[in-house]
Scaffold this active site. Structure first.
Site: not given
Ligand SMILES: [Zn+2]
Length: 320
Positions: A82, A240, A244, A267
């Site tokens: 972040h 969001h 990421d 991720h």
């Protein structure tokens, strides 16, 4: 990207909070860094001397629930994504990130606190051209039912995210974003971390999410959103995921010129696509100039002496 020259922070600015996975209190201090330095975490508060880790793909040592950077001696900085998204999203090229604990603070679950710190520090241009990694051909990766692809794009960096949750409250969402600082601040930077109530017990037993609360995570059960304050955007979860991606792909070491598409990703997928891209030397090149005006040119054409520092070294002969 507004600047054709590299940028860094004018001064230092600190952010204090707790890690979402560790629950530990931590302070990070963003500060200036030289031309071509990229993003460098400096882990303080250890016995012995401080340890540095460059925010690059090759320093990624875990991607299970967050992106973890480290070296041969083990993990150094967890949940790096972040604050890295805030730096890349706001158009900062070079910065140090001092951190006195093992995990970046989660704050409200978004990048808002890091954007505020960047605003407080201020952004200054540096006496060197901004350099980019330009994607030259599509690279895709499939992991289970996740699919990720990065491909050439006419100008700038574009992120396209599709999510598809069995949870009916989240369901299917998609969001596409062409990276620019004001858009990042307004549309993506405030989108918070999210999770499912049914996953919390599993995460806790694995030693994760110990600092998670309604103050830093948007939580859903099978029927509704559990946070009383509601969502910041109807598609906050997809936004969001874009946040990421911007953080995870900042680990290219330079801003990207290309379009990234993620379907049911996270991720792990982001890291796999970036690693596959960087591993294929025919799939990218380093260019410099102002991306938005398509005046980029291969760095090899502008001669020696314009690049230095660790990021340049990491890209070896291509930029010398
Ligand atoms: Zn996140």
């Amino acid at each position: 990207m507004k600047f054709s020259r590299q940028t860094t922070l004018r001064a230092q600015a600190s952010v204090a909070g707790v890690g979402v996975h560790s629950g530990l209190p931590v302070t990070i201090t963003l500060g200036p860094a030289p031309v071509d330095a990229g993003f460098i975490f400096v882990r303080t508060g250890l016995e012995g001397s401080d340890r540095e880790v460059q925010a690059t793909a090759e320093q990624v040592i875990a991607t299970e629930f967050a992106t973890v950077l480290g070296d041969h001696d083990g993990p150094l900085v967890s949940t790096a994504e972040h604050v890295l998204a805030a730096l890349r999203g706001m158009g900062v090229d070079n910065a140090t990130i001092e951190i006195d604990g093992p995990e970046v603070p989660i704050m409200d679950g978004s990048a808002a606190a890091f954007i505020a710190a960047i605003d407080q520090a201020g952004i200054v241009t540096q006496p060197a051209q901004r350099r980019f990694i330009q994607v030259l051909k599509p690279i895709s990766v499939k992991i289970g039912d996740s699919f990720g692809e990065i491909r050439p794009h006419a100008t700038g960096f574009r992120v396209e995210v599709e999510i598809d949750f069995a949870n009916p409250v989240i369901g299917q969402q998609s969001y596409a974003f062409d990276l620019n600082p004001e858009g990042f601040r307004r549309e993506v930077g405030r989108a918070r971390t999210f999770g499912l109530m049914c996953d919390v017990a599993r995460l806790w037993s694995a030693g994760y999410a110990l600092g998670a609360s309604f103050d830093n995570t948007v939580v859903f059960d099978d029927e509704r959103l559990l946070n009383t304050e509601g969502l910041r955007y109807a598609d906050e979860c997809a936004r969001h995921k874009v946040l990421d991606v911007i953080g995870d792909l900042s680990l290219a070491g330079l801003p990207l010129l290309g379009a990234y598409r993620s379907v049911r990703g996270g991720h792990k997928l982001n890291h796999a696509v970036l690693t596959a891209l960087l591993a294929d030397r025919t799939a990218w090149r380093v260019v410099e100039g102002e991306a938005a005006r398509r005046t980029t040119r291969p760095v090899g054409e502008v001669g020696r002496g314009i690049v230095g520092g660790r990021i340049a070294a990491a890209f070896g002969p291509d930029v010398s």
